[in-house]
Design a protein around this motif. Structure first.
Motif, PDB file in Angstrom:
ATOM      1  N   SER A  39      -5.334  -8.527  -9.511  1.00  0.00           N
ATOM      2  CA  SER A  39      -6.394  -8.005 -10.358  1.00  0.00           C
ATOM      3  C   SER A  39      -6.678  -8.942 -11.516  1.00  0.00           C
ATOM      4  O   SER A  39      -5.794  -9.676 -11.973  1.00  0.00           O
ATOM      5  CB  SER A  39      -5.985  -6.633 -10.902  1.00  0.00           C
ATOM      6  N   SER A  40      -7.892  -8.894 -12.035  1.00  0.00           N
ATOM      7  CA  SER A  40      -8.262  -9.715 -13.192  1.00  0.00           C
ATOM      8  C   SER A  40      -7.545  -9.257 -14.454  1.00  0.00           C
ATOM      9  O   SER A  40      -7.490  -9.998 -15.434  1.00  0.00           O
ATOM     10  CB  SER A  40      -9.770  -9.667 -13.406  1.00  0.00           C
ATOM     11  N   THR A  41      -6.965  -8.080 -14.454  1.00  0.00           N
ATOM     12  CA  THR A  41      -6.231  -7.578 -15.615  1.00  0.00           C
ATOM     13  C   THR A  41      -4.783  -8.045 -15.626  1.00  0.00           C
ATOM     14  O   THR A  41      -4.039  -7.731 -16.553  1.00  0.00           O
ATOM     15  CB  THR A  41      -6.255  -6.044 -15.666  1.00  0.00           C
ATOM     16  N   GLY A  42      -4.347  -8.776 -14.578  1.00  0.00           N
ATOM     17  CA  GLY A  42      -2.984  -9.286 -14.520  1.00  0.00           C
ATOM     18  C   GLY A  42      -2.049  -8.461 -13.660  1.00  0.00           C
ATOM     19  O   GLY A  42      -0.875  -8.768 -13.543  1.00  0.00           O
ATOM     20  N   ARG A  43      -2.536  -7.416 -13.046  1.00  0.00           N
ATOM     21  CA  ARG A  43      -1.702  -6.562 -12.209  1.00  0.00           C
ATOM     22  C   ARG A  43      -1.676  -7.095 -10.778  1.00  0.00           C
ATOM     23  O   ARG A  43      -2.698  -7.497 -10.244  1.00  0.00           O
ATOM     24  CB  ARG A  43      -2.254  -5.149 -12.218  1.00  0.00           C
ATOM     25  N   THR A  44      -0.490  -7.110 -10.185  1.00  0.00           N
ATOM     26  CA  THR A  44      -0.357  -7.439  -8.770  1.00  0.00           C
ATOM     27  C   THR A  44       0.246  -6.235  -8.072  1.00  0.00           C
ATOM     28  O   THR A  44       1.141  -5.574  -8.605  1.00  0.00           O
ATOM     29  CB  THR A  44       0.558  -8.656  -8.548  1.00  0.00           C
ATOM     30  N   THR A  45      -0.258  -5.925  -6.889  1.00  0.00           N
ATOM     31  CA  THR A  45       0.219  -4.776  -6.135  1.00  0.00           C
ATOM     32  C   THR A  45       0.479  -5.186  -4.703  1.00  0.00           C
ATOM     33  O   THR A  45      -0.337  -5.870  -4.086  1.00  0.00           O
ATOM     34  CB  THR A  45      -0.823  -3.634  -6.152  1.00  0.00           C
ATOM     35  N   THR A  46       1.625  -4.770  -4.189  1.00  0.00           N
ATOM     36  CA  THR A  46       1.957  -4.928  -2.782  1.00  0.00           C
ATOM     37  C   THR A  46       2.035  -3.532  -2.201  1.00  0.00           C
ATOM     38  O   THR A  46       2.724  -2.667  -2.755  1.00  0.00           O
ATOM     39  CB  THR A  46       3.311  -5.641  -2.611  1.00  0.00           C
ATOM     40  N   SER A  47       1.325  -3.272  -1.105  1.00  0.00           N
ATOM     41  CA  SER A  47       1.327  -1.938  -0.530  1.00  0.00           C
ATOM     42  C   SER A  47       1.335  -2.012   0.986  1.00  0.00           C
ATOM     43  O   SER A  47       0.974  -3.027   1.583  1.00  0.00           O
ATOM     44  CB  SER A  47       0.112  -1.145  -1.009  1.00  0.00           C
ATOM     45  N   MET A  48       1.783  -0.901   1.588  1.00  0.00           N
ATOM     46  CA  MET A  48       1.828  -0.830   3.041  1.00  0.00           C
ATOM     47  C   MET A  48       1.662   0.618   3.470  1.00  0.00           C
ATOM     48  O   MET A  48       2.304   1.511   2.921  1.00  0.00           O
ATOM     49  CB  MET A  48       3.161  -1.359   3.547  1.00  0.00           C
ATOM     50  N   ASP A  49       0.765   0.858   4.416  1.00  0.00           N
ATOM     51  CA  ASP A  49       0.585   2.192   4.970  1.00  0.00           C
ATOM     52  C   ASP A  49       1.664   2.442   6.003  1.00  0.00           C
ATOM     53  O   ASP A  49       1.965   1.582   6.823  1.00  0.00           O
ATOM     54  CB  ASP A  49      -0.788   2.312   5.636  1.00  0.00           C
ATOM     55  N   LEU A  50       2.258   3.635   5.948  1.00  0.00           N
ATOM     56  CA  LEU A  50       3.285   4.022   6.896  1.00  0.00           C
ATOM     57  C   LEU A  50       2.790   5.199   7.714  1.00  0.00           C
ATOM     58  O   LEU A  50       1.921   5.951   7.274  1.00  0.00           O
ATOM     59  CB  LEU A  50       4.578   4.383   6.153  1.00  0.00           C
ATOM     60  N   PRO A  51       3.315   5.401   8.913  1.00  0.00           N
ATOM     61  CA  PRO A  51       2.853   6.500   9.761  1.00  0.00           C
ATOM     62  C   PRO A  51       3.072   7.864   9.098  1.00  0.00           C
ATOM     63  O   PRO A  51       3.996   8.052   8.313  1.00  0.00           O
ATOM     64  CB  PRO A  51       3.715   6.384  11.017  1.00  0.00           C
ATOM     65  N   GLY A  52       2.196   8.806   9.423  1.00  0.00           N
ATOM     66  CA  GLY A  52       2.352  10.171   8.938  1.00  0.00           C
ATOM     67  C   GLY A  52       1.802  10.408   7.542  1.00  0.00           C
ATOM     68  O   GLY A  52       2.199  11.345   6.874  1.00  0.00           O
ATOM     69  N   GLY A  53       0.893   9.586   7.104  1.00  0.00           N
ATOM     70  CA  GLY A  53       0.304   9.790   5.779  1.00  0.00           C
ATOM     71  C   GLY A  53       1.159   9.293   4.628  1.00  0.00           C
ATOM     72  O   GLY A  53       0.870   9.566   3.468  1.00  0.00           O
ATOM     73  N   PHE A  54       2.229   8.589   4.934  1.00  0.00           N
ATOM     74  CA  PHE A  54       3.089   8.047   3.891  1.00  0.00           C
ATOM     75  C   PHE A  54       2.665   6.622   3.569  1.00  0.00           C
ATOM     76  O   PHE A  54       2.058   5.941   4.371  1.00  0.00           O
ATOM     77  CB  PHE A  54       4.557   8.054   4.335  1.00  0.00           C
ATOM     78  N   GLY A  55       3.009   6.169   2.416  1.00  0.00           N
ATOM     79  CA  GLY A  55       2.695   4.803   2.028  1.00  0.00           C
ATOM     80  C   GLY A  55       3.724   4.282   1.052  1.00  0.00           C
ATOM     81  O   GLY A  55       4.463   5.048   0.435  1.00  0.00           O
TER      82      GLY A  55
END
Length: 68
Positions: A39-55
């Motif tokens: 993000s331009s605000t300096g935030r970095t995010t790592t994410s992953m979708d998991l089966p069953g609506g979990f993340g």
């Protein structure tokens, strides 16, 4: 109700430019799989979708060179 603005553009396959009222960000990753966002605000995010609506999500902030 507040008025919001959010727009997302696909630049290349697997790369998106996200724009809102206060900042912008670049997301890299497949539609269903691990993603990395800067993000331009300096935030970095790592994410992953998991089966069953979990993340899974991990968010951090960028440190400047002067920080120890």
């Amino acid at each position: 109700m507040p008025i919001t603005f959010r727009k997302s553009y696909r630049i290349l396959p697997g790369v998106r430019l996200n724009i809102n009222r206060k900042s912008w960000s670049i997301t890299v990753g497949p539609r269903n799989g691990p993603k990395r966002t800067w993000s331009s605000t300096g935030r970095t995010t790592t994410s992953m979708d998991l089966p069953g609506g979990f993340g899974w999500r991990k968010t951090g902030t960028r440190r400047s060179r002067g920080d120890s």
